[in-house]
Scaffold this motif. Structure first.
Motif, mmCIF file in Angstrom:
data_model
loop_
_atom_site.group_PDB
_atom_site.id
_atom_site.type_symbol
_atom_site.label_atom_id
_atom_site.label_comp_id
_atom_site.label_asym_id
_atom_site.label_seq_id
_atom_site.Cartn_x
_atom_site.Cartn_y
_atom_site.Cartn_z
ATOM 1 N N HIS A 33 0.820 -1.208 0.000
ATOM 2 C CA HIS A 33 0.000 0.000 0.000
ATOM 3 C C HIS A 33 0.859 1.264 0.000
ATOM 4 C CE1 HIS A 33 -4.054 -1.734 1.634
ATOM 5 N NE2 HIS A 33 -3.584 -2.402 0.600
ATOM 6 N N ALA A 34 0.486 2.243 -0.804
ATOM 7 C CA ALA A 34 1.116 3.553 -0.748
ATOM 8 C C ALA A 34 0.677 4.243 0.542
ATOM 9 C CB ALA A 34 0.715 4.385 -1.952
ATOM 10 N N GLY A 35 1.563 5.029 1.099
ATOM 11 C CA GLY A 35 1.232 5.722 2.331
ATOM 12 C C GLY A 35 1.309 4.853 3.565
ATOM 13 N N ARG A 36 1.938 3.684 3.461
ATOM 14 C CA ARG A 36 2.021 2.811 4.627
ATOM 15 C C ARG A 36 2.952 3.404 5.685
ATOM 16 N NH1 ARG A 36 4.655 0.149 0.369
ATOM 17 N NH2 ARG A 36 6.888 -0.290 0.691
ATOM 18 N N GLN A 37 2.702 3.021 6.926
ATOM 19 C CA GLN A 37 3.435 3.585 8.050
ATOM 20 C C GLN A 37 3.980 2.491 8.956
ATOM 21 O OE1 GLN A 37 0.308 6.342 9.632
ATOM 22 N NE2 GLN A 37 1.855 7.903 9.247
ATOM 23 N N THR A 52 6.719 7.142 7.166
ATOM 24 C CA THR A 52 5.640 7.061 6.176
ATOM 25 C C THR A 52 6.258 6.976 4.790
ATOM 26 O OG1 THR A 52 4.215 8.430 7.587
ATOM 27 C CG2 THR A 52 3.580 8.186 5.273
ATOM 28 N N LYS A 53 5.832 5.996 4.005
ATOM 29 C CA LYS A 53 6.312 5.860 2.632
ATOM 30 C C LYS A 53 5.181 6.231 1.684
ATOM 31 C CE LYS A 53 9.282 2.995 -0.195
ATOM 32 N NZ LYS A 53 10.180 1.825 -0.198
ATOM 33 N N ASN A 54 5.442 7.213 0.796
ATOM 34 C CA ASN A 54 4.376 7.672 -0.092
ATOM 35 C C ASN A 54 4.379 6.908 -1.404
ATOM 36 O OD1 ASN A 54 6.336 8.824 -1.809
ATOM 37 N ND2 ASN A 54 6.115 10.862 -0.924
ATOM 38 N N ASN A 55 3.450 7.280 -2.310
ATOM 39 C CA ASN A 55 3.303 6.531 -3.564
ATOM 40 C C ASN A 55 4.380 6.871 -4.588
ATOM 41 O OD1 ASN A 55 2.497 9.091 -4.226
ATOM 42 N ND2 ASN A 55 0.392 8.528 -4.784
ATOM 43 N N THR A 65 10.484 8.240 1.587
ATOM 44 C CA THR A 65 10.221 7.943 2.988
ATOM 45 C C THR A 65 10.390 9.203 3.821
ATOM 46 O OG1 THR A 65 11.013 5.665 2.743
ATOM 47 C CG2 THR A 65 10.930 6.568 4.980
ATOM 48 N N ARG A 92 -1.681 7.435 11.499
ATOM 49 C CA ARG A 92 -3.068 7.312 11.042
ATOM 50 C C ARG A 92 -3.849 6.259 11.813
ATOM 51 N NH1 ARG A 92 -0.439 6.900 5.519
ATOM 52 N NH2 ARG A 92 -0.039 9.066 4.924
#
Length: 251
Positions: free
Chosen positions: A65-69, A88-91, A95, A121
């Motif tokens: 998933h994009a936005g995973r934490q 947090t890693k974005n799409n 990081t 989140r």
């Protein structure tokens, strides 16, 4: 290290063995500084990861998933510092890490709860400590000060829920951390040694290797590759010496 914190960065990981690491360090001596604290260059790190009761963060990572934490408490043993960190890693593959210095892992503390309310989140009341690891880390900085290269050895996992322990033996985790795709001297060295990019999340791999109750199907290939490395017979010992040929350690 203050000029190369890289709190918003791209990460590329590589997995190799101690003999290959010795060759890499010999090749990198002219292009990198090595971090030194009170005469020590191979620092002990101690980390505890938290997740929700339903392991939502683990599941999102496994599914890509994009936005995973992920959330962890990391102790820098040599510096006597501990931080609570949210990554947090974005799409776009970048990081972002936010952290605060703490003195314990009590999530009822108002300062920690306020920090998590702004960065995480997930509901703080659903969090539980589940995986602990420790390892030794060498940190290199290229002479242009545009990247950090962390080299982790002697990695061990302990699952706080299943009480399962795994010693990762000769496994070496290398992570290149840089701002975008700036030139990196080490990439050509890694290519020459046939050390290729290889995703390895200590958070996910540690959980998968120590808790059979977690879904592992998307990690099976990586787990097989790791087990292959762990079965290498009699790796040479003490390959990483305190003074491994790096001329200057001052930044």
């Amino acid at each position: 290290m203050s000029g190369v914190k890289l709190m918003n960065r791209t990460d590329t990981k590589f997995v190799t063995t101690l003999p290959q690491l010795e060759r890499l360090l010999q090749m990198a001596g002219d292009d990198y500084y090595v971090q030194e604290i009170d005469g020590e260059r191979n620092m002990l790190y101690d980390t505890t990861y938290f997740d929700t009761l339903g392991f939502d963060m683990y599941s999102q990572h496994q599914q890509g998933h994009a936005g995973r934490q992920k959330i962890r408490f990391r102790t820098y043993v040599s510096s006597h510092l501990q931080f609570m960190e949210v990554k947090t890693k974005n799409n776009r593959g970048r990081t972002k890490k936010k952290r605060i210095e703490v003195g314990d892992m009590d999530l009822h503390d108002p300062v920690k709860r306020d920090f998590l309310a702004q960065t995480l989140r997930f509901d703080v009341d659903t969090l539980q400590a589940h995986t602990h690891n420790y390892f030794h880390r060498i940190t290199l900085v290229n002479k242009g000060k545009t990247e950090r290269l962390t080299i982790d050895t002697q990695l061990q996992f302990h699952n706080l829920l299943t009480d399962t322990h795994r010693d990762m033996g000769p496994l070496v985790i290398i992570e290149l951390k840089r701002d975008g795709l700036v030139f990196s001297p080490v990439l050509e060295m890694l290519r020459q040694l046939r050390i290729h990019p290889h995703g390895f999340s200590k958070y996910c791999m540690g959980a998968a290797l120590t808790n059979d109750g977690l879904p592992q199907h998307r990690f099976k290939q990586k787990l097989r590759e790791v087990e292959k490395i762990l079965n290498i017979p009699d790796p040479p010992q003490n390959l990483v010496r305190p003074n491994s040929g790096f001329g200057s350690s001052k930044l």
